[in-house]
Design a protein around this motif. Sequence first.
Motif, mmCIF file in Angstrom:
data_model
loop_
_atom_site.group_PDB
_atom_site.id
_atom_site.type_symbol
_atom_site.label_atom_id
_atom_site.label_comp_id
_atom_site.label_asym_id
_atom_site.label_seq_id
_atom_site.Cartn_x
_atom_site.Cartn_y
_atom_site.Cartn_z
ATOM 1 N N VAL A 1 31.249 33.292 31.166
ATOM 2 C CA VAL A 1 31.623 32.756 32.487
ATOM 3 C C VAL A 1 32.655 31.646 32.346
ATOM 4 O O VAL A 1 33.646 31.584 33.089
ATOM 5 C CB VAL A 1 30.362 32.245 33.215
ATOM 6 C CG1 VAL A 1 30.754 31.566 34.530
ATOM 7 C CG2 VAL A 1 29.411 33.404 33.485
ATOM 8 N N HIS A 2 32.461 30.742 31.385
ATOM 9 C CA HIS A 2 33.403 29.625 31.164
ATOM 10 C C HIS A 2 34.225 29.902 29.909
ATOM 11 O O HIS A 2 34.214 29.117 28.954
ATOM 12 C CB HIS A 2 32.623 28.312 31.013
ATOM 13 C CG HIS A 2 31.690 28.036 32.150
ATOM 14 N ND1 HIS A 2 32.103 27.806 33.438
ATOM 15 C CD2 HIS A 2 30.316 27.994 32.176
ATOM 16 C CE1 HIS A 2 31.041 27.601 34.216
ATOM 17 N NE2 HIS A 2 29.940 27.723 33.478
ATOM 18 N N HIS B 1 24.474 38.227 32.851
ATOM 19 C CA HIS B 1 23.063 38.312 32.453
ATOM 20 C C HIS B 1 22.598 39.761 32.414
ATOM 21 O O HIS B 1 21.884 40.188 31.488
ATOM 22 C CB HIS B 1 22.215 37.501 33.438
ATOM 23 C CG HIS B 1 20.775 37.391 33.037
ATOM 24 N ND1 HIS B 1 19.781 37.040 33.908
ATOM 25 C CD2 HIS B 1 20.158 37.611 31.836
ATOM 26 C CE1 HIS B 1 18.618 37.029 33.287
ATOM 27 N NE2 HIS B 1 18.819 37.381 32.018
ATOM 28 N N PRO C 1 33.734 36.512 35.690
ATOM 29 C CA PRO C 1 32.527 37.216 36.121
ATOM 30 C C PRO C 1 31.433 36.238 36.545
ATOM 31 O O PRO C 1 31.396 35.084 36.114
ATOM 32 C CB PRO C 1 32.121 38.004 34.868
ATOM 33 C CG PRO C 1 32.717 37.247 33.732
ATOM 34 C CD PRO C 1 34.003 36.684 34.260
ATOM 35 N N SER C 2 30.538 36.724 37.372
ATOM 36 C CA SER C 2 29.437 35.877 37.837
ATOM 37 C C SER C 2 28.356 35.808 36.756
ATOM 38 O O SER C 2 28.206 36.727 35.945
ATOM 39 C CB SER C 2 28.847 36.450 39.122
ATOM 40 O OG SER C 2 28.266 37.717 38.878
ATOM 41 N N PRO C 3 27.573 34.716 36.731
ATOM 42 C CA PRO C 3 26.491 34.616 35.739
ATOM 43 C C PRO C 3 25.495 35.762 35.830
ATOM 44 O O PRO C 3 24.975 36.219 34.818
ATOM 45 C CB PRO C 3 25.839 33.268 36.069
ATOM 46 C CG PRO C 3 26.919 32.471 36.732
ATOM 47 C CD PRO C 3 27.739 33.464 37.516
ATOM 48 N N SER C 4 25.237 36.250 37.075
ATOM 49 C CA SER C 4 24.252 37.325 37.212
ATOM 50 C C SER C 4 24.737 38.615 36.579
ATOM 51 O O SER C 4 23.964 39.339 35.933
ATOM 52 C CB SER C 4 23.944 37.560 38.701
ATOM 53 O OG SER C 4 25.125 37.925 39.401
ATOM 54 N N SER C 5 26.050 38.922 36.733
ATOM 55 C CA SER C 5 26.569 40.145 36.127
ATOM 56 C C SER C 5 26.563 40.047 34.601
ATOM 57 O O SER C 5 26.271 41.019 33.897
ATOM 58 C CB SER C 5 27.981 40.432 36.639
ATOM 59 O OG SER C 5 28.876 39.401 36.238
ATOM 60 N N ASP D 1 27.146 31.471 29.480
ATOM 61 C CA ASP D 1 28.179 30.448 29.701
ATOM 62 C C ASP D 1 29.450 30.747 28.910
ATOM 63 O O ASP D 1 30.564 30.465 29.369
ATOM 64 C CB ASP D 1 27.637 29.069 29.296
ATOM 65 C CG ASP D 1 26.518 28.597 30.224
ATOM 66 O OD1 ASP D 1 26.425 29.131 31.350
ATOM 67 O OD2 ASP D 1 25.755 27.710 29.819
#
Length: 273
Positions: free
Chosen positions: A76-77, A8, A2-6, A73
């Motif tokens: 995402v990671h 967040h 997933p993207s960081p914005s999603s 993070d």
Amino acid sequence: MPSPSSVHEQLTDILVRVVGCPADAVVPGASLKELGTDSLTIVELADELGRRFDVYLSDDSVDSLVTVQDAIDAVVHHDGATTPARSGRVPTTLESPAPPVRDWEHVQRRRVAERMIFWFVVAGVLVGAGLGFGGSALIKATGISSVDLPPISNPTTAPSTAPTTTPEPEPTQTSTTEPNVPEPTIEASKPQVAPGERFVLEGIFPAAGEGAELQVQVKDEGSDWDDFPIETTTRKGGRFKTELYTSRTGERQFRLLNKQTDKATPAVTVEIG
């Protein structure tokens, strides 16, 4: 991944619901502890993030969550950890929505009101004490210290005849009839939803009026009614509306209980799954 914005966006939604912090306070550099979390809510936050993004955050990852960016993070990671095998799974409170988060401005207004009540009480005590001292000083100034009353003497002669008693009339019982008050109603926005899908319960509690606290209750097959972790408050005319979701599958019954009168709405059935 997933993207960081999603991540967040979902993290903001979870924090607002769980700890009641304002959404604009959930910035990457913000401390999770300063936003209102503790060790238990961080574990629930990690579980809910994992559920929403289909990942499992290991204990080491959860222990390292200090800021909002750390949580982003961690998803995402993702370190590739998988869910450990469990003999029985106990659903957490995040499988259902947390108790309704009160609006941040409402919380602030409530705190101001509590402070005002406290100072009103203090002022009342001080005024009462001042009146007490003033009254004592006034009595001393007028010279009034005590009042002597003549003693009550017993009658010297007995009455010639015994007193007669008249029977008291028995009170008549009057029947009172309560006005006809409409029964409460409830309905669900959807008769069937997927696990985790939101749905709405709404209706009317005519006898409750405005401002009554209602407790959502749930009942599964073969069990008694149990409190669902969400409450709501009636609006004008006794109307109520609340949103919830649950991950437990099966046919589940829901109702709302008036905490002041112990009167409940009829049950409404929602199929989960």
